[in-house]
Each structure stands twice: as structure tokens, then as C-alpha cells.
Enzyme design. Structure first.
Site, PDB file in Angstrom:
ATOM      1  N   GLY A  44       0.812  -1.216   0.000  1.00 16.76           N
ATOM      2  CA  GLY A  44       0.000   0.000   0.000  1.00 16.76           C
ATOM      3  C   GLY A  44       0.850   1.274   0.000  1.00 16.76           C
ATOM      4  O   GLY A  44       1.853   1.339   0.707  1.00 16.76           O
ATOM      5  N   GLY A  45       0.464   2.227  -0.815  1.00 14.85           N
ATOM      6  CA  GLY A  45       1.075   3.551  -0.782  1.00 14.85           C
ATOM      7  C   GLY A  45       2.419   3.710  -1.478  1.00 14.85           C
ATOM      8  O   GLY A  45       3.017   4.788  -1.433  1.00 14.85           O
ATOM      9  N   VAL A  46       2.889   2.661  -2.177  1.00 14.76           N
ATOM     10  CA  VAL A  46       4.217   2.767  -2.795  1.00 14.76           C
ATOM     11  C   VAL A  46       4.211   3.527  -4.131  1.00 14.76           C
ATOM     12  O   VAL A  46       5.266   3.879  -4.657  1.00 14.76           O
ATOM     13  CB  VAL A  46       4.866   1.374  -3.009  1.00 14.76           C
ATOM     14  CG1 VAL A  46       5.175   0.696  -1.688  1.00 14.76           C
ATOM     15  CG2 VAL A  46       3.989   0.483  -3.886  1.00 14.76           C
ATOM     16  N   GLY A  47       3.010   3.738  -4.672  1.00 18.76           N
ATOM     17  CA  GLY A  47       2.922   4.468  -5.939  1.00 18.76           C
ATOM     18  C   GLY A  47       2.386   3.613  -7.088  1.00 18.76           C
ATOM     19  O   GLY A  47       2.625   3.933  -8.252  1.00 18.76           O
ATOM     20  N   LYS A  48       1.647   2.555  -6.746  1.00 12.38           N
ATOM     21  CA  LYS A  48       1.083   1.676  -7.787  1.00 12.38           C
ATOM     22  C   LYS A  48       0.203   2.473  -8.743  1.00 12.38           C
ATOM     23  O   LYS A  48       0.324   2.370  -9.947  1.00 12.38           O
ATOM     24  CB  LYS A  48       0.198   0.569  -7.170  1.00 12.38           C
ATOM     25  CG  LYS A  48       0.937  -0.374  -6.261  1.00 12.38           C
ATOM     26  CD  LYS A  48      -0.003  -1.407  -5.665  1.00 12.38           C
ATOM     27  CE  LYS A  48      -1.023  -0.834  -4.701  1.00 12.38           C
ATOM     28  NZ  LYS A  48      -0.451  -0.256  -3.485  1.00 12.38           N
ATOM     29  N   THR A  49      -0.710   3.280  -8.155  1.00 16.16           N
ATOM     30  CA  THR A  49      -1.665   4.020  -8.984  1.00 16.16           C
ATOM     31  C   THR A  49      -0.937   5.015  -9.881  1.00 16.16           C
ATOM     32  O   THR A  49      -1.232   5.113 -11.071  1.00 16.16           O
ATOM     33  CB  THR A  49      -2.688   4.756  -8.095  1.00 16.16           C
ATOM     34  OG1 THR A  49      -3.264   3.805  -7.207  1.00 16.16           O
ATOM     35  CG2 THR A  49      -3.775   5.416  -8.910  1.00 16.16           C
ATOM     36  N   SER A  50       0.011   5.748  -9.308  1.00 17.11           N
ATOM     37  CA  SER A  50       0.749   6.738 -10.110  1.00 17.11           C
ATOM     38  C   SER A  50       1.472   6.048 -11.257  1.00 17.11           C
ATOM     39  O   SER A  50       1.463   6.540 -12.395  1.00 17.11           O
ATOM     40  CB  SER A  50       1.768   7.488  -9.247  1.00 17.11           C
ATOM     41  OG  SER A  50       1.144   7.998  -8.094  1.00 17.11           O
ATOM     42  N   ASP A  93      -8.540  -1.949  -6.863  1.00 14.89           N
ATOM     43  CA  ASP A  93      -8.297  -1.691  -5.441  1.00 14.89           C
ATOM     44  C   ASP A  93      -9.576  -1.151  -4.809  1.00 14.89           C
ATOM     45  O   ASP A  93     -10.102  -0.138  -5.261  1.00 14.89           O
ATOM     46  CB  ASP A  93      -7.172  -0.643  -5.335  1.00 14.89           C
ATOM     47  CG  ASP A  93      -6.753  -0.391  -3.897  1.00 14.89           C
ATOM     48  OD1 ASP A  93      -7.454  -0.849  -2.977  1.00 14.89           O
ATOM     49  OD2 ASP A  93      -5.729   0.269  -3.712  1.00 14.89           O
ATOM     50  N   ASN A 126      10.277   2.906  -6.578  1.00 15.82           N
ATOM     51  CA  ASN A 126       9.755   4.275  -6.691  1.00 15.82           C
ATOM     52  C   ASN A 126      10.238   5.145  -5.531  1.00 15.82           C
ATOM     53  O   ASN A 126      10.612   4.636  -4.475  1.00 15.82           O
ATOM     54  CB  ASN A 126       8.219   4.204  -6.713  1.00 15.82           C
ATOM     55  CG  ASN A 126       7.579   5.521  -7.086  1.00 15.82           C
ATOM     56  OD1 ASN A 126       8.186   6.360  -7.748  1.00 15.82           O
ATOM     57  ND2 ASN A 126       6.344   5.728  -6.654  1.00 15.82           N
TER      58      ASN A 126
HETATM   59  N1  LIG Z   1       7.821   9.138  -7.438  1.00 17.33           N
HETATM   60  C1  LIG Z   1       7.013   9.874  -6.692  1.00 17.33           C
HETATM   61  N2  LIG Z   1       7.389  11.089  -6.247  1.00 17.33           N
HETATM   62  C2  LIG Z   1       6.584  11.837  -5.491  1.00 17.33           C
HETATM   63  N3  LIG Z   1       5.365  11.453  -5.089  1.00 17.33           N
HETATM   64  C3  LIG Z   1       4.925  10.237  -5.472  1.00 17.33           C
HETATM   65  C4  LIG Z   1       5.712   9.395  -6.299  1.00 17.33           C
HETATM   66  N4  LIG Z   1       5.011   8.261  -6.537  1.00 17.33           N
HETATM   67  C5  LIG Z   1       3.840   8.394  -5.896  1.00 17.33           C
HETATM   68  N5  LIG Z   1       3.796   9.567  -5.247  1.00 17.33           N
HETATM   69  C6  LIG Z   1       2.716  10.078  -4.393  1.00 17.33           C
HETATM   70  O1  LIG Z   1       2.533   9.143  -3.327  1.00 17.33           O
HETATM   71  C7  LIG Z   1       1.153   9.033  -2.995  1.00 17.33           C
HETATM   72  C8  LIG Z   1       0.693   7.606  -3.092  1.00 17.33           C
HETATM   73  O2  LIG Z   1       0.812   7.222  -4.446  1.00 17.33           O
HETATM   74  P1  LIG Z   1      -0.207   6.212  -5.127  1.00 17.33           P
HETATM   75  O3  LIG Z   1      -1.618   6.554  -4.822  1.00 17.33           O
HETATM   76  O4  LIG Z   1       0.210   6.097  -6.546  1.00 17.33           O
HETATM   77  O5  LIG Z   1       0.197   4.879  -4.313  1.00 17.33           O
HETATM   78  P2  LIG Z   1      -0.575   3.481  -4.244  1.00 17.33           P
HETATM   79  O6  LIG Z   1       0.474   2.455  -4.059  1.00 17.33           O
HETATM   80  O7  LIG Z   1      -1.460   3.311  -5.420  1.00 17.33           O
HETATM   81  O8  LIG Z   1      -1.416   3.672  -2.948  1.00 17.33           O
HETATM   82  P3  LIG Z   1      -2.634   2.740  -2.397  1.00 17.33           P
HETATM   83  O9  LIG Z   1      -2.013   1.441  -2.004  1.00 17.33           O
HETATM   84  O10 LIG Z   1      -3.137   3.526  -1.222  1.00 17.33           O
HETATM   85  O11 LIG Z   1      -3.589   2.613  -3.523  1.00 17.33           O
HETATM   86  C9  LIG Z   1       0.419   9.980  -3.935  1.00 17.33           C
HETATM   87  O12 LIG Z   1       0.240  11.205  -3.287  1.00 17.33           O
HETATM   88  C10 LIG Z   1       1.376  10.148  -5.107  1.00 17.33           C
HETATM   89  O13 LIG Z   1       1.226  11.399  -5.768  1.00 17.33           O
END
Ligand SMILES: Nc1ncnc2c1ncn2[C@@H]1O[C@H](COP(=O)(O)OP(=O)(O)OP(=O)(O)O)[C@@H](O)[C@H]1O
Length: 394
Positions: free
Chosen positions: A75-81, A103, A331
């Protein structure tokens, strides 16, 4: 608007800035990232390095055969981005693309800065080829499932599933009277809904024009359940088929004992056919997940010991399920800096430790590693995602 302008400007100059707070040094990060040699122990190999120089996005973008990319990790590592930036990049390279979030805690809407809720495909503005996004909403479905099912029995299930575009599956379930079994939504319903959507994309005519489908999957546990669901359903269906056969032969024995016609036989055969159909469908989904020509699971992680350990476990589970994994995105790696503040120096040391663990992990180090830098702004909206995609997917 201000953000969009910023990103337009940034993508033109291909330059971003990182402000190192304590010593107020402004270090510029370029794309391609600067790789100035730094003093040990804070030397970073490069903010964007690859285990294999032929990682190349070219390989991912080549061909018009439909390809599926699943991005998953802690969770939160940036998967969605990462998933959204990949989808934007595919669309800008001429691929009609769908990006789907499976998700239950969606952030695709936040990432695109656009309302994508509602469980239907929504067009994403600002890209060169058609890009549609979909947030599958199992939470909502679960609630509706429960209340409608209580009100109207099987038809509630059917209406709900029809409403979610799962008509074929619901017909099969209805005929099998499986709705009765689903009176209380079983664990795995979320994943079943996601799987049904996958089947829809694979088999429905209206989606054939889409050549890239990107999945933003849920954190690790959920994703693994999703991937193992076809096996689970397959064995359940197998058990049901056995049961049906036993019941059919028991009832025909009883009927012949009392001299009655074997009227139940036809129904039983029909049900068996339906179960077989469902089983075949599941087998096709399973095959799709395991087909390295069409599918790739990309693990996203961050350079912390906890995230790397979880990635290692995820990789092992995916291998066990025979799901093709080739790339690992690390990431939020601190970009190179000639002089770190105390906080950054500590952070960099921590990150180096995690990166070393990756390098010494035989399984993870065999993947093509892509290090994506920590950007100094939040990645939101198509221009930001385009910028990120141009840095990460090359
Ligand atoms: N390389 C990066 N640099 C700066 N900010 C980032 C980077 N990658 C992701 N983020 C930021 O980190 C936060 C979490 O990213 P994201 O939603 O993509 O993660 P996730 O793994 O999909 O989270 P979740 O598990 O909660 O769905 C967001 O605010 C996103 O803008």
C-alpha cells in the site's frame, strides 16, 4: 490549472527542482536524470537506472496485439501513479487504452484529478489516443449485494450483477442457483467482480479496439487472492459438479425404484454444462494471467526494508501462481544531490540499505529494475502523469 502549467513548462524544459532544506541548495533533476558522481556513502547509482539496458518502453509499446499490465505492491508505494502514468504513455503512443483499478480503496480518480467513480468506463481528457478509466467498486457492490439479496432473493443478485455489466455471469449463477449460496457475500467477491471485468474485456466485442489494458491492483494480499481465484473457483466448481452427479444418480435410482420417469436427468445435465462453461471461462482467465506473451505483472516498491521484503514475498507468490513478472519499479528514490541535509543523508542511507537488499535478493535482482525518483511535487493530473511516465517508462 497552475499545476498543469507547471507540468507543461516542466515537460518542455525536462527539468524539476529539489530543494534541500537545511543548506538551501537547489539541485536540479533533469530527465534524463543527472548522474553526477557523489561521495560515498551517499552515492546513488542513478535516480533512474536499470538492471538491463534493454528495459525499453519500446518493447512494451510494440505491436497491436492486446497486452495486459498489472501493477501491484504494498500500500502507498505508488502503484496508482505508475499504472496511470503507463496508461497515459500507452495512449500517447497510439494505443487505445483502458486503465482499471481493482483496489477497493481507489485512488485513480485522485491520480487523474478526474471523477472516475460510478463503476463505468470514463474517458480521460488530454491524451492523444482514447484512454478510458474504470474504478471497480466492490465495496458498494458488496453493500448493494447484501441489501438487494435480502429484499428479493436471487433476482436481487441478478439485478445487481446486471447493473455492474456482469450479465452473462449472473445468468449462469442464476441458472445454477448459486445466488442462494451467495446470500452472504463470500470472501473473494471483490476479486470475483474484478475477474468478471477481466473476462468482459477479454471476450466482449466492444472492447476489442483497446490494445493495452493496465490494472492498478490492490495491495498485495487482495491481489494474490484475485490471482488465485480461478483455481479456487475451479476446484469449487469441480466439487459442485461431483455433487450434482451424485444427487442425479441418487434421484434417478429412487425414481426407477418407484417406477417414475427420470425427469431430473435433463436438468442435471444442463446444470453440468453450465458449470463446465463457467469452469472453462475461469481456465481462460487463468491462462491469460499466466501467458507471458500477453500479460505482465509489474511489482512496484519503495526503497524501505519493509516494502522490499513484501515485494520479495509478492514475487515468490506470483512465481508460484506462474504469473509472468519481469520488472520491478523502485519508486521514490531520492535523486542525486551533491550535498545532503542531515535528514536527506539519513534517508539516503536507509534507501541504500533497502537497495542493497534488492541487489542481494536472487529473485528480485533477476528482475529489470527501474528506479523512479522521488518528485518534489505530487503527481496528479494528466500533464503530471505524462511527466512521470516520460521519466519512468523509457
Ligand atoms: N515518485 C514519486 N514522487 C513523489 N510522489 C509520489 C511518487 N510516486 C507516488 N507519489 C505520491 O505518493 C502518494 C501515493 O501514491 P499512489 O496513490 O500512486 O500509491 P498506491 O500504491 O497506489 O497507494 P494505495 O495502495 O493507497 O492505492 C500519492 O500522493 C502520489 O502522488
Amino acid at each position: 490549472m497552475a499545476m498543469a502549467a507547471l507540468f507543461n513548462r516542466a515537460s518542455k524544459t525536462q527539468t524539476f527542482n529539489l530543494l534541500c532544506r537545511s543548506n538551501r541548495i537547489l539541485t536540479s533533476i533533469s530527465s534524463p536524470i543527472q548522474t553526477k558522481p557523489l561521495k560515498a556513502p551517499f552515492q546513488v547509482r542513478s535516480a533512474v537506472t536499470r538492471a538491463d539496458d534493454v528495459v525499453a518502453f519500446d518493447e512494451m509499446v510494440a505491436g497491436i496485439q492486446r497486452k495486459y499490465y498489472m501493477l501491484g505492491g504494498k500500500g502507498g508505494v505508488g502503484k496508482t501513479s505508475c499504472a496511470a502514468s503507463l496508461a497515459v504513455k500507452f495512449a500517447n503512443h497510439g494505443h487505445p487504452t483502458i486503465v482499471v483499478s481493482t483496489d477497493p480503496a481507489h485512488s485513480l480518480s485522485d491520480s487523474f484529478a478526474q471523477d472516475l467513480t460510478g463503476g463505468a468506463l470514463v474517458p480521460v481528457e488530454g491524451v492523444d489516443s482514447p484512454l478510458f478509466a474504470l474504478e471497480i467498486s466492490p465495496e458498494k457492490a458488496r453493500e448493494e449485494f447484501r441489501s438487494k439479496n435480502q429484499k428479493s432473493g436471487d433476482s436481487g443478485v441478478k439485478n445487481l450483477m446486471d447493473g455492474m455489466g456482469l450479465g452473462t455471469l449472473s445468468n449462469q449463477l442464476e441458472e445454477l442457483k448459486l445466488g442462494e449460496l451467495l446470500d452472504t457475500p463470500p470472501p473473494g467477491l471483490d476479486e470475483a467482480i474484478a475477474i468478471s471485468k477481466v473476462m468482459e474485456f477479454v471476450e466482449t466485442q466492444e472492447y476489442t479496439t483497446f490494445t493495452r489494458i493496465v490494472f492498478d491492483t490492490a495491495p498485495t494480499g487482495h491481489t494474490l487472492r484475485l490471482l488465485s481465484l480461478p483455481d479456487f473457483l475451479d476446484s469449487s466448481i469441480g466439487k459442485m459438479m461431483k455433487l450434482k452427479r451424485k444427487l442425479a444418480s441418487a434421484s434417478s435410482a429412487l425414481k426407477s425404484l418407484f417406477g417414475k420417469k427420470e425427469a431430473g436427468q435433463d436438468i442435471s445435465e444442463k446444470l453440468e454444462d453450465k458449470l463446465g462453461e463457467l469452469r472453462e471461462k475461469m481456465a481462460r482467465v487463468r491462462h491469460l494471467f499466466q501467458d507471458s506473451d500477453t500479460t505482465e505483472f509489474i511489482i512496484v516498491t519503495i526503497p524501505t526494508v519493509m516494502a522490499v521484503n513484501e515485494s520479495s514475498r509478492l514475487h515468490a507468490s506470483l512465481r508460484k501462481e506462474s504469473v509472468p513478472v519481469r520488472r520491478l519499479i523502485v519508486n521514490q528514490v531520492l535523486p542525486p544531490s551533491t550535498s545532503d541535509c542531515k535528514f536527506c543523508a539519513m534517508k539516503r542511507k536507509d534507501q541504500m540499505r533497502a537497495l542493497d537488499i534488492i541487489q542481494n535478493d536472487p529473485a528480485l535482482s533477476s528482475l529489470r529494475s527501474i528506479q523512479a525518483p522521488l518528485f518534489d511535487v505530487e503527481i496528479r493530473g494528466v500533464p503530471a502523469l505524462k511527466f512521470m511516465g516520460d521519466v519512468v517508462w523509457r
